[in-house]
Motif scaffolding. Structure first.
Motif, PDB file in Angstrom:
ATOM      1  N   LEU A 271       0.871  -1.175   0.000  1.00  0.00           N
ATOM      2  CA  LEU A 271       0.000   0.000   0.000  1.00  0.00           C
ATOM      3  C   LEU A 271       0.909   1.226   0.000  1.00  0.00           C
ATOM      4  O   LEU A 271       1.675   1.437   0.943  1.00  0.00           O
ATOM      5  CB  LEU A 271      -0.900   0.016   1.235  1.00  0.00           C
ATOM      6  N   ASP A 272       0.850   2.004  -1.064  1.00  0.00           N
ATOM      7  CA  ASP A 272       1.713   3.181  -1.192  1.00  0.00           C
ATOM      8  C   ASP A 272       0.865   4.434  -1.016  1.00  0.00           C
ATOM      9  O   ASP A 272       0.103   4.812  -1.894  1.00  0.00           O
ATOM     10  CB  ASP A 272       2.387   3.181  -2.564  1.00  0.00           C
ATOM     11  N   LEU A 302      -0.487  -1.032  -4.673  1.00  0.00           N
ATOM     12  CA  LEU A 302      -1.755  -0.310  -4.716  1.00  0.00           C
ATOM     13  C   LEU A 302      -1.491   1.122  -4.261  1.00  0.00           C
ATOM     14  O   LEU A 302      -1.307   1.395  -3.072  1.00  0.00           O
ATOM     15  CB  LEU A 302      -2.788  -0.980  -3.803  1.00  0.00           C
ATOM     16  N   GLY A 303      -1.414   2.038  -5.224  1.00  0.00           N
ATOM     17  CA  GLY A 303      -1.183   3.445  -4.908  1.00  0.00           C
ATOM     18  C   GLY A 303      -2.455   4.091  -4.402  1.00  0.00           C
ATOM     19  O   GLY A 303      -3.513   3.986  -5.028  1.00  0.00           O
ATOM     20  N   ILE A 304      -2.366   4.767  -3.254  1.00  0.00           N
ATOM     21  CA  ILE A 304      -3.531   5.411  -2.648  1.00  0.00           C
ATOM     22  C   ILE A 304      -3.279   6.912  -2.606  1.00  0.00           C
ATOM     23  O   ILE A 304      -2.361   7.367  -1.909  1.00  0.00           O
ATOM     24  CB  ILE A 304      -3.795   4.863  -1.234  1.00  0.00           C
ATOM     25  N   ASP A 305      -4.060   7.672  -3.354  1.00  0.00           N
ATOM     26  CA  ASP A 305      -3.802   9.119  -3.424  1.00  0.00           C
ATOM     27  C   ASP A 305      -4.182   9.781  -2.113  1.00  0.00           C
ATOM     28  O   ASP A 305      -5.140   9.393  -1.443  1.00  0.00           O
ATOM     29  CB  ASP A 305      -4.587   9.738  -4.588  1.00  0.00           C
ATOM     30  N   CYS A 306      -3.418  10.791  -1.723  1.00  0.00           N
ATOM     31  CA  CYS A 306      -3.636  11.471  -0.449  1.00  0.00           C
ATOM     32  C   CYS A 306      -3.588  12.988  -0.655  1.00  0.00           C
ATOM     33  O   CYS A 306      -2.582  13.517  -1.124  1.00  0.00           O
ATOM     34  CB  CYS A 306      -2.588  11.055   0.578  1.00  0.00           C
ATOM     35  N   ASN A 307      -4.675  13.645  -0.324  1.00  0.00           N
ATOM     36  CA  ASN A 307      -4.738  15.115  -0.345  1.00  0.00           C
ATOM     37  C   ASN A 307      -4.461  15.717  -1.717  1.00  0.00           C
ATOM     38  O   ASN A 307      -3.818  16.766  -1.830  1.00  0.00           O
ATOM     39  CB  ASN A 307      -3.764  15.707   0.686  1.00  0.00           C
ATOM     40  N   LYS A 318      -0.178   9.726 -14.886  1.00  0.00           N
ATOM     41  CA  LYS A 318       0.156   9.728 -16.314  1.00  0.00           C
ATOM     42  C   LYS A 318       1.568  10.265 -16.553  1.00  0.00           C
ATOM     43  O   LYS A 318       2.354   9.669 -17.298  1.00  0.00           O
ATOM     44  CB  LYS A 318      -0.858  10.578 -17.075  1.00  0.00           C
ATOM     45  N   LYS A 319       1.895  11.380 -15.924  1.00  0.00           N
ATOM     46  CA  LYS A 319       3.197  12.024 -16.129  1.00  0.00           C
ATOM     47  C   LYS A 319       4.349  11.105 -15.745  1.00  0.00           C
ATOM     48  O   LYS A 319       5.356  11.004 -16.459  1.00  0.00           O
ATOM     49  CB  LYS A 319       3.271  13.313 -15.319  1.00  0.00           C
ATOM     50  N   HIS A 320       4.227  10.422 -14.615  1.00  0.00           N
ATOM     51  CA  HIS A 320       5.317   9.590 -14.098  1.00  0.00           C
ATOM     52  C   HIS A 320       5.208   8.133 -14.568  1.00  0.00           C
ATOM     53  O   HIS A 320       6.025   7.302 -14.167  1.00  0.00           O
ATOM     54  CB  HIS A 320       5.366   9.683 -12.578  1.00  0.00           C
ATOM     55  N   GLU A 321       4.178   7.858 -15.378  1.00  0.00           N
ATOM     56  CA  GLU A 321       3.998   6.533 -15.987  1.00  0.00           C
ATOM     57  C   GLU A 321       4.062   5.424 -14.936  1.00  0.00           C
ATOM     58  O   GLU A 321       4.883   4.508 -15.010  1.00  0.00           O
ATOM     59  CB  GLU A 321       5.052   6.313 -17.087  1.00  0.00           C
ATOM     60  N   LEU A 322       3.174   5.517 -13.977  1.00  0.00           N
ATOM     61  CA  LEU A 322       3.152   4.559 -12.871  1.00  0.00           C
ATOM     62  C   LEU A 322       2.290   3.361 -13.255  1.00  0.00           C
ATOM     63  O   LEU A 322       1.060   3.493 -13.400  1.00  0.00           O
ATOM     64  CB  LEU A 322       2.603   5.247 -11.613  1.00  0.00           C
ATOM     65  N   PRO A 323       2.883   2.177 -13.410  1.00  0.00           N
ATOM     66  CA  PRO A 323       2.186   1.040 -14.026  1.00  0.00           C
ATOM     67  C   PRO A 323       1.314   0.197 -13.100  1.00  0.00           C
ATOM     68  O   PRO A 323       0.630  -0.709 -13.559  1.00  0.00           O
ATOM     69  CB  PRO A 323       3.353   0.197 -14.566  1.00  0.00           C
ATOM     70  N   TRP A 324       1.330   0.468 -11.802  1.00  0.00           N
ATOM     71  CA  TRP A 324       0.583  -0.391 -10.880  1.00  0.00           C
ATOM     72  C   TRP A 324      -0.840   0.134 -10.671  1.00  0.00           C
ATOM     73  O   TRP A 324      -1.271   1.108 -11.289  1.00  0.00           O
ATOM     74  CB  TRP A 324       1.323  -0.501  -9.546  1.00  0.00           C
ATOM     75  N   LEU A 325      -1.571  -0.538  -9.788  1.00  0.00           N
ATOM     76  CA  LEU A 325      -2.958  -0.160  -9.503  1.00  0.00           C
ATOM     77  C   LEU A 325      -3.011   1.162  -8.728  1.00  0.00           C
ATOM     78  O   LEU A 325      -2.165   1.416  -7.859  1.00  0.00           O
ATOM     79  CB  LEU A 325      -3.643  -1.251  -8.679  1.00  0.00           C
ATOM     80  N   HIS A 326      -4.021   1.955  -9.024  1.00  0.00           N
ATOM     81  CA  HIS A 326      -4.193   3.228  -8.328  1.00  0.00           C
ATOM     82  C   HIS A 326      -5.642   3.401  -7.926  1.00  0.00           C
ATOM     83  O   HIS A 326      -6.548   3.153  -8.720  1.00  0.00           O
ATOM     84  CB  HIS A 326      -3.768   4.395  -9.223  1.00  0.00           C
TER      85      HIS A 326
END
Length: 377
Positions: A271-272, A302-307, A318-326
């Motif tokens: 969990l990121d 699993l990327g979890i956006d915060c704030n 999109k900019k950083h081309e993050l290939p995992w789940l978000h």
């Protein structure tokens, strides 16, 4: 015909009054500004609402901001360092209030606030924390001096931390006392963060209903929400420790699908907790991508956006081309509260059985070393 002209004139005057009500006049002279660019930012929840840039003239500045409701305000100048280093910011932390007149003088290290009645009160509120700020400076000087004398870093840090906590407790008490003595002063809302979250209900009750429900209501509600979640985070930390079962949750993915943590059971899951505004989160992305590829099939992130706003979140992925789940953290409860997250980035490793096996706060090599130990067998 005359009546129409009269009504039009009234409408124009009303519109003008509305426009003036949203206007914040900022002026002053700060020695640090010189002829550099002064940046003024209003913000909330790590999200900058607006940014204005004005060029100083021998330290002087004078400009207007369109402010819809009271919000934190930062004035700063970024002085570039040599050898391509990041610019160092000098700043003043204030409040932006519509319809008011703010004047700031002195220097960023020792500034004074004046202007309309609100800001005269604001300056009196700032004086309550003066002894705390001076105490912190003394601690910093004491720490540096003793380190130069060869003090043990671990022992010294414990002493300094204890002294700092005592200063914070004194500030909390002094703030609560001041607000109780000035319940009708709107500027007291600027002091709420000084109070220990355990006492947040008491300090809010000390404010008069006119202040709590008036134009400061948004900031009051924001503080109440922050304080309550801070208490819930502390309670959650006792449960989200290594060896415990990871609390389940379901959130919407970046493509609109529901993803639950339990659906990923059988793989090692990270969990990121991150945000596009978090410098260290972004700095760690290249190595995260490297390890995601290295352990493909064994590891899920699993990327979890915060704030973040939704658009900033999507743009960053999109900019950083993050290939995992978000997933977007808009569930109930807040997943950062559910897991007791108080620092970013935080990475929580969950084993194939769904138990928490490692918690790493900050961008640390310990996280990658642990993944190698766990998955490199």
């Amino acid at each position: 015909m005359m009546m129409k002209r009269f009504m039009l004139a009234v409408s124009c005057l009303s519109l003008s009054a509305c426009m003036m009500a949203d206007d914040l006049h900022v002026s002053g002279n700060l020695s640090d500004v010189g002829n550099d660019t002064l940046i003024a930012m209003t913000y909330l929840n790590n999200s900058v609402d607006q940014t204005m840039k004005v060029v100083g003239k021998d330290g002087a500045f004078d400009f207007h901001m369109d402010v819809k409701e009271p919000a934190p305000l930062v004035l700063q100048v970024r002085h570039p360092l040599k050898d391509g280093q990041q610019p160092m910011a000098a700043y003043a932390v204030l409040m932006a209030v519509p319809g008011e007149n703010l004047k700031v003088t002195g220097s960023f290290s020792n500034y004074q606030v004046d202007g309309s009645a609100f800001y005269k009160d604001f300056e009196q509120c700032r004086k309550v924390s003066a002894s705390f700020e001076e105490g912190v400076k003394n601690l910093q000087r004491d720490y540096s001096a003793k380190m130069e004398q060869g003090a043990n870093p671990d022992s010294l840090e414990k002493v300094i931390n204890k002294a700092y906590e005592e200063l914070k407790a004194n500030l909390s008490d002094a703030t609560l006392k001041y607000i109780k003595a000035h319940p009708d002063m709107e500027a007291c809302v600027s002091m709420l963060d000084n109070v220990d979250v355990e006492n947040y209900k008491e300090v809010l009750a000390a404010l008069s209903p006119a202040v709590r429900e008036g134009r400061m209501k948004g900031l009051v509600d924001h503080f109440a929400d922050y304080a309550q979640k801070a208490l819930e985070r502390e309670a959650a930390k006792k449960n989200t420790v290594e060896g415990n079962v990871a609390p389940d949750f379901t959130l919407k993915s970046i493509d609109g699908k529901n993803i639950s943590l339990s659906s990923l059971k059988g793989k090692v899951v990270v969990l990121d907790f991150w945000g596009s505004w978090c410098v260290w989160c972004i700095k760690g992305m290249p190595k995260m991508k490297e390890y995601y590829a290295k352990y493909k099939g064994k590891l899920e992130i699993l990327g979890i956006d915060c704030n973040d706003t939704e658009q900033k979140w999507r743009d960053a992925v999109k900019k950083h081309e993050l290939p995992w789940l978000h997933v977007r953290n808009e569930g109930n409860p807040d997943v950062t509260v559910l897991y007791g997250i108080s620092g970013f980035p935080t990475k929580i490793v969950i084993d194939a059985e769904g138990k928490i096996s490692k918690v790493v706060v900050g961008e640390s090599e310990d996280f990658y070393t642990y993944l190698d130990q766990l998955l490199g067998k």
